[in-house]
Design a protein around this motif. Structure first.
Motif, mmCIF file in Angstrom:
data_model
loop_
_atom_site.group_PDB
_atom_site.id
_atom_site.type_symbol
_atom_site.label_atom_id
_atom_site.label_comp_id
_atom_site.label_asym_id
_atom_site.label_seq_id
_atom_site.Cartn_x
_atom_site.Cartn_y
_atom_site.Cartn_z
ATOM 1 N N UNK A 203 0.793 -1.156 0.002
ATOM 2 C CA UNK A 203 0.008 0.050 0.007
ATOM 3 C C UNK A 203 0.686 1.440 -0.105
ATOM 4 N N UNK A 204 1.772 1.196 0.911
ATOM 5 C CA UNK A 204 2.645 2.596 1.007
ATOM 6 C C UNK A 204 3.612 2.731 -0.388
ATOM 7 N N UNK A 205 4.070 1.395 -0.829
ATOM 8 C CA UNK A 205 4.674 1.609 -1.970
ATOM 9 C C UNK A 205 3.888 2.044 -3.306
ATOM 10 N N UNK A 206 2.566 1.698 -3.475
ATOM 11 C CA UNK A 206 1.926 1.984 -4.545
ATOM 12 C C UNK A 206 1.570 3.451 -4.350
ATOM 13 N N UNK A 207 1.082 3.852 -3.111
ATOM 14 C CA UNK A 207 0.853 5.369 -2.882
ATOM 15 C C UNK A 207 1.914 6.398 -3.510
ATOM 16 N N UNK A 208 3.228 5.847 -3.006
ATOM 17 C CA UNK A 208 3.978 6.683 -3.429
ATOM 18 C C UNK A 208 4.257 6.857 -4.935
ATOM 19 N N UNK A 209 4.032 5.696 -5.747
ATOM 20 C CA UNK A 209 3.924 5.816 -7.238
ATOM 21 C C UNK A 209 2.678 6.697 -7.826
ATOM 22 N N UNK A 210 1.626 6.544 -7.070
ATOM 23 C CA UNK A 210 0.426 7.140 -7.503
ATOM 24 C C UNK A 210 0.604 8.766 -7.306
ATOM 25 N N UNK A 211 1.228 9.086 -6.329
ATOM 26 C CA UNK A 211 1.570 10.454 -5.941
ATOM 27 C C UNK A 211 2.361 10.825 -7.020
ATOM 28 N N UNK A 212 3.369 10.336 -7.659
ATOM 29 C CA UNK A 212 4.098 10.702 -8.640
ATOM 30 C C UNK A 212 3.358 10.719 -9.933
ATOM 31 N N UNK A 213 2.656 10.136 -10.104
ATOM 32 C CA UNK A 213 1.580 10.113 -11.455
ATOM 33 C C UNK A 213 0.829 11.306 -11.352
ATOM 34 N N UNK A 214 0.254 11.629 -10.045
ATOM 35 C CA UNK A 214 -0.657 12.814 -10.141
ATOM 36 C C UNK A 214 0.195 14.050 -10.107
ATOM 37 N N UNK A 215 1.113 14.065 -9.535
ATOM 38 C CA UNK A 215 1.886 15.354 -9.294
ATOM 39 C C UNK A 215 3.209 15.583 -9.945
ATOM 40 N N UNK A 216 3.860 14.651 -10.373
ATOM 41 C CA UNK A 216 5.310 14.480 -10.877
ATOM 42 C C UNK A 216 5.321 14.589 -12.239
#
Length: 457
Positions: A203-216
């Protein structure tokens, strides 16, 4: 919550409080979970992210008429969000790209997607061939992804080093997609093979990737995926097995680093005793005796104390006699009830077994067991059994015959015509030939140049 179920597709919806929404496509071989869950469900529920999960009840690459109905339902929901992110793996990665324009995607993150099901455009794998009868020729021809099918920023995750046959087939598919989609971004996920999600899940790992997809931006996305992959225990396990034979010292340094001590779920490797003992074997036979001794000690005391540091280990009670470790990563032990040699994963797993060690007496190497400070020699018994006797001052005709080749040793049976070995699953076997996989090595937990060189060679 299921908001649509047809004959071939199931649509799940979790309404969260995010200003963006994720649409996921499940991968192949997941059809039996179509009604029960969807890709990323634990992550989006934990972090309250809005998500639509598109699941197929059969492995048909989402080339299904019900997709028209599902796309309409998705678009009716996603029009209320600021950003639409589509994610899929394998078969789901294909669907994520193929329908990205119709789903109004802003960002698409895929893992090992196919480019086509049409053999005329590109060679297809056996799995695809097995489902071709479900499609008409027109549907097969339309399966090829075209630039006009695609919308949004496309990220294609893949393993560049082809560690498996399937990942070797993934690479040309990826290369074609990057060619027809010049703005797509290649995201390397090293050592992951085809099922790359195993190296990113959590969960924590995929959230880190999702945040990058949203904002990065592109580099932030690649960096986020690489950070998760690099510190993921699945990646470390695969990397360890892939590199251990050729680069045992590199693997040793990786597994004894402070960074590894902080890796989430590192117990999955630390409790894999055959893997750890195999590394001990490879270190010793490749000339890294000090490191081999250190790692054997760490492996033994992790079982007792869960310690990861040599500084936490008191060596006073450790005898200096080398332990016999097999090529496939097992201690060799003596069962004093059955009077037979057995393999041991750790010292306390078999109640009636003592680990075998080496002892030098009058210039001869003896196979021994040490119990409460008393040394017992192993001698040939009747047939395939062995006797345990107080260590005599001289060798006898019943002494177990040991031969050496560099840092490898071989143990003969009573007939002197065969050699004892341990199979990959821990079974004791015999062979007529001297092969490396039949060999053992001798490793002390207390390293000393005089002991190592003087005792064995």
């Amino acid at each position: 919550m299921i908001i649509f179920e047809g004959e071939e597709l199931v649509l799940h919806y979790h309404e969260g409080h995010s200003d963006y929404i994720i649409i996921t496509f499940n991968g192949a071989y997941e059809y039996h979970h179509a009604r029960n869950t969807f890709f990323l469900e634990p992550v989006v529920k934990k972090y309250d992210i809005s998500c639509i999960g598109i699941n197929s009840k059969a492995d048909l690459y989402y080339l299904i008429k019900e997709m028209d109905r599902v796309i309409d339902l998705c678009n009716d929901i996603t029009k209320n969000y600021n950003k639409i992110i589509i994610m899929g793996l394998c078969m789901g990665g294909y669907g994520a790209i193929k329908y990205s324009r119709r789903l109004n995607a802003d960002v698409v993150f895929t893992m090992n997607p196919r480019y086509t099901l049409n053999e005329k455009d590109y060679a297809v794998v056996d799995f695809v061939k097995s489902i071709m009868h479900n499609f008409s020729q027109e549907e097969i021809e339309k399966s090829t992804i075209q630039a006009e099918d695609v919308k949004g920023k496309i990220y294609i995750g893949h393993d560049p080093i082809d560690i498996s046959d399937i990942s070797k087939q993934d690479r040309p598919q990826k290369e074609v997609l990057l060619k027809i989609l010049p703005h797509a971004v290649s995201v390397p996920i090293y050592f992951s093979g085809h099922i790359t999600i195993h190296h990113l899940q959590g969960s924590q790992e995929m959230k880190h990737i999702i945040d990058a997809l949203v904002h990065g931006e592109d580099q932030e996305v690649v960096k986020a995926v690489n950070k998760v992959r690099k510190h993921h225990i699945t990646n470390i396990l695969v990397k360890t097995n892939a590199l251990m034979s050729k680069y045992p010292l590199l693997v040793y340094k990786m597994l004894t680093s402070l960074t590894f001590q902080k890796v989430k779920n590192n117990h999955l490797l630390l409790e894999d005793y055959p893997l750890r003992l195999r590394l001990c074997y490879l270190l010793n036979t490749n000339g890294y005796q000090q490191e081999s001794s250190n790692y054997l000690k760490l492996t033994f005391f992790y079982r007792l104390m869960r310690t990861l540091s040599l500084t936490d280990i008191q060596s006073a009670s450790i005898n200096s006699y080398p332990y016999v470790i097999s090529y496939n990563g097992f201690y060799l032990g003596y069962n004093f009830i059955t009077k037979k040699i057995e393999s041991i994963v750790n010292f306390y797993e078999k109640k009636f077994c003592l680990p075998l060690q080496l002892y030098k007496l009058n210039g001869k190497i003896r196979l021994v067991c040490v119990h409460q400070g008393v040394i017992f020699a192993i001698q040939y018994g009747k047939e395939d059994s062995f006797d345990l006797v107080l260590l005599p001052n001289t060798t006898t005709e019943n002494s177990v015959k040991i031969s050496f080749s560099d840092y490898r040793l071989f143990i003969q049976t009573k007939s002197k015509k065969q050699y004892i070995c341990v199979s990959p699953n821990g079974d004791i076997a015999t062979s007529n030939q001297l092969k490396e996989w039949e060999s053992f090595t001798a490793i002390p937990m207390t390293y000393n140049n005089d002991i190592n060189n003087g005792c064995l060679f």
